[in-house]
Design a protein around this motif. Structure first.
Motif, PDB file in Angstrom:
ATOM      1  N   GLU A  26     -26.413  96.466  39.800  1.00 45.49           N
ATOM      2  CA  GLU A  26     -26.011  96.367  41.203  1.00 45.49           C
ATOM      3  C   GLU A  26     -24.818  97.249  41.559  1.00 45.49           C
ATOM      4  N   ILE A  27     -24.269  97.977  40.588  1.00 43.84           N
ATOM      5  CA  ILE A  27     -23.099  98.821  40.830  1.00 43.84           C
ATOM      6  C   ILE A  27     -23.540 100.268  40.997  1.00 43.84           C
ATOM      7  N   THR A  28     -23.106 100.908  42.084  1.00 41.46           N
ATOM      8  CA  THR A  28     -23.451 102.313  42.314  1.00 41.46           C
ATOM      9  C   THR A  28     -22.352 103.258  41.857  1.00 41.46           C
ATOM     10  N   ALA A  29     -21.107 102.806  41.851  1.00 35.57           N
ATOM     11  CA  ALA A  29     -19.990 103.660  41.440  1.00 35.57           C
ATOM     12  C   ALA A  29     -18.828 102.791  40.984  1.00 35.57           C
ATOM     13  N   CYS A  30     -18.059 103.306  40.045  1.00 38.33           N
ATOM     14  CA  CYS A  30     -16.866 102.617  39.573  1.00 38.33           C
ATOM     15  C   CYS A  30     -15.775 103.660  39.362  1.00 38.33           C
ATOM     16  N   SER A  31     -14.548 103.303  39.700  1.00 34.59           N
ATOM     17  CA  SER A  31     -13.423 104.206  39.475  1.00 34.59           C
ATOM     18  C   SER A  31     -12.208 103.407  39.038  1.00 34.59           C
ATOM     19  N   ILE A  32     -11.294 104.096  38.393  1.00 38.00           N
ATOM     20  CA  ILE A  32     -10.028 103.484  37.997  1.00 38.00           C
ATOM     21  C   ILE A  32      -9.173 103.377  39.242  1.00 38.00           C
ATOM     22  N   TYR A  33      -8.591 102.201  39.430  1.00 40.11           N
ATOM     23  CA  TYR A  33      -7.833 101.903  40.644  1.00 40.11           C
ATOM     24  C   TYR A  33      -6.355 102.219  40.445  1.00 40.11           C
ATOM     25  N   GLY A  34      -5.797 103.007  41.339  1.00 36.18           N
ATOM     26  CA  GLY A  34      -4.364 103.295  41.316  1.00 36.18           C
ATOM     27  C   GLY A  34      -3.959 104.210  40.177  1.00 36.18           C
ATOM     28  N   ILE A  35      -2.643 104.268  39.953  1.00 36.46           N
ATOM     29  CA  ILE A  35      -2.086 105.099  38.897  1.00 36.46           C
ATOM     30  C   ILE A  35      -1.130 104.268  38.047  1.00 36.46           C
ATOM     31  N   GLN A  36      -0.865 104.720  36.838  1.00 36.40           N
ATOM     32  CA  GLN A  36       0.013 103.980  35.922  1.00 36.40           C
ATOM     33  C   GLN A  36       1.382 103.778  36.572  1.00 36.40           C
ATOM     34  N   GLY A  37       1.865 102.543  36.473  1.00 36.42           N
ATOM     35  CA  GLY A  37       3.169 102.191  37.019  1.00 36.42           C
ATOM     36  C   GLY A  37       3.121 101.694  38.453  1.00 36.42           C
ATOM     37  N   GLN A  38       2.019 101.905  39.136  1.00 37.04           N
ATOM     38  CA  GLN A  38       1.867 101.464  40.524  1.00 37.04           C
ATOM     39  C   GLN A  38       1.515  99.982  40.549  1.00 37.04           C
ATOM     40  N   SER A  39       2.048  99.255  41.512  1.00 42.25           N
ATOM     41  CA  SER A  39       1.680  97.851  41.675  1.00 42.25           C
ATOM     42  C   SER A  39       0.218  97.773  42.105  1.00 42.25           C
ATOM     43  N   GLN A  40      -0.590  97.115  41.280  1.00 45.74           N
ATOM     44  CA  GLN A  40      -2.030  97.053  41.554  1.00 45.74           C
ATOM     45  C   GLN A  40      -2.537  95.623  41.674  1.00 45.74           C
ATOM     46  N   LYS A  41      -1.642  94.661  41.615  1.00 47.56           N
ATOM     47  CA  LYS A  41      -2.014  93.253  41.737  1.00 47.56           C
ATOM     48  C   LYS A  41      -3.084  92.852  40.718  1.00 47.56           C
ATOM     49  N   GLY A  42      -3.032  93.449  39.508  1.00 48.07           N
ATOM     50  CA  GLY A  42      -3.965  93.096  38.438  1.00 48.07           C
ATOM     51  C   GLY A  42      -5.296  93.813  38.489  1.00 48.07           C
ATOM     52  N   ILE A  43      -5.500  94.692  39.455  1.00 56.47           N
ATOM     53  CA  ILE A  43      -6.781  95.398  39.575  1.00 56.47           C
ATOM     54  C   ILE A  43      -6.707  96.709  38.802  1.00 56.47           C
ATOM     55  N   ARG A  49     -20.794  98.043  45.103  1.00 60.28           N
ATOM     56  CA  ARG A  49     -22.127  97.467  44.882  1.00 60.28           C
ATOM     57  C   ARG A  49     -23.152  98.158  45.773  1.00 60.28           C
ATOM     58  N   ARG A  50     -24.416  98.029  45.407  1.00 62.14           N
ATOM     59  CA  ARG A  50     -25.503  98.607  46.208  1.00 62.14           C
ATOM     60  C   ARG A  50     -25.506  98.087  47.646  1.00 62.14           C
ATOM     61  N   ASP A  51     -25.085  96.818  47.823  1.00 63.52           N
ATOM     62  CA  ASP A  51     -25.068  96.244  49.172  1.00 63.52           C
ATOM     63  C   ASP A  51     -23.804  96.620  49.953  1.00 63.52           C
ATOM     64  N   GLY A  52     -22.927  97.456  49.350  1.00 66.29           N
ATOM     65  CA  GLY A  52     -21.728  97.913  50.039  1.00 66.29           C
ATOM     66  C   GLY A  52     -20.487  97.080  49.755  1.00 66.29           C
ATOM     67  N   ASP A  53     -20.667  95.905  49.155  1.00 66.43           N
ATOM     68  CA  ASP A  53     -19.504  95.083  48.794  1.00 66.43           C
ATOM     69  C   ASP A  53     -18.736  95.744  47.659  1.00 66.43           C
ATOM     70  N   ILE A  54     -17.528  95.265  47.450  1.00 65.33           N
ATOM     71  CA  ILE A  54     -16.655  95.806  46.411  1.00 65.33           C
ATOM     72  C   ILE A  54     -16.419  94.748  45.344  1.00 65.33           C
ATOM     73  N   GLU A  55     -16.430  95.175  44.093  1.00 68.89           N
ATOM     74  CA  GLU A  55     -16.040  94.320  42.975  1.00 68.89           C
ATOM     75  C   GLU A  55     -14.849  94.975  42.299  1.00 68.89           C
ATOM     76  N   VAL A  56     -13.990  94.147  41.718  1.00 69.52           N
ATOM     77  CA  VAL A  56     -12.853  94.681  40.979  1.00 69.52           C
ATOM     78  C   VAL A  56     -12.901  94.162  39.549  1.00 69.52           C
ATOM     79  N   GLY A  57     -12.215  94.869  38.670  1.00 70.10           N
ATOM     80  CA  GLY A  57     -12.161  94.458  37.272  1.00 70.10           C
ATOM     81  C   GLY A  57     -10.764  94.653  36.719  1.00 70.10           C
ATOM     82  N   GLN A  58     -10.479  93.916  35.674  1.00 68.26           N
ATOM     83  CA  GLN A  58      -9.203  94.026  34.986  1.00 68.26           C
ATOM     84  C   GLN A  58      -9.487  94.301  33.513  1.00 68.26           C
ATOM     85  N   CYS A  59      -8.807  95.267  32.936  1.00 73.24           N
ATOM     86  CA  CYS A  59      -9.021  95.661  31.543  1.00 73.24           C
ATOM     87  C   CYS A  59      -7.905  95.108  30.676  1.00 73.24           C
TER      88      CYS A  59
END
Length: 74
Positions: free
Chosen positions: A35-52, A58-68
């Motif tokens: 269901e995922i069409t694209a994924c990218s790394i969010y933000g840059i190192q040291g930037q406040s990302q709120k855990g993202i 997603r294919r339906d246009g919604d957004i999913e986030v992940g934490q590594c």
């Protein structure tokens, strides 16, 4: 690209991978989800990302986030 000393087909020691290589690997895995069409790394190192760490579309246009997290054990 595999870290030195790891052969194709061998399970890498994930907890010892460089953090940005681990994050790129997680992004690549996220993008293989049907269901995922694209994924990218969010933000840059040291930037406040709120855990993202990852932002996926997603294919339906919604957004999913992940934490590594690269832990040897949890």
């Amino acid at each position: 690209m595999l870290p030195p000393g790891i052969r194709p087909g061998e399970q890498p020691p994930y907890s010892r991978l460089d953090w940005n290589l681990f994050q790129e690997m997680c992004c690549d895995l996220f993008q293989t989800e049907p269901e995922i069409t694209a994924c990218s790394i969010y933000g840059i190192q040291g930037q406040s990302q709120k855990g993202i760490d990852l932002l996926a579309i997603r294919r339906d246009g919604d957004i999913e986030v992940g934490q590594c997290k690269r832990y040897e054990r949890f």
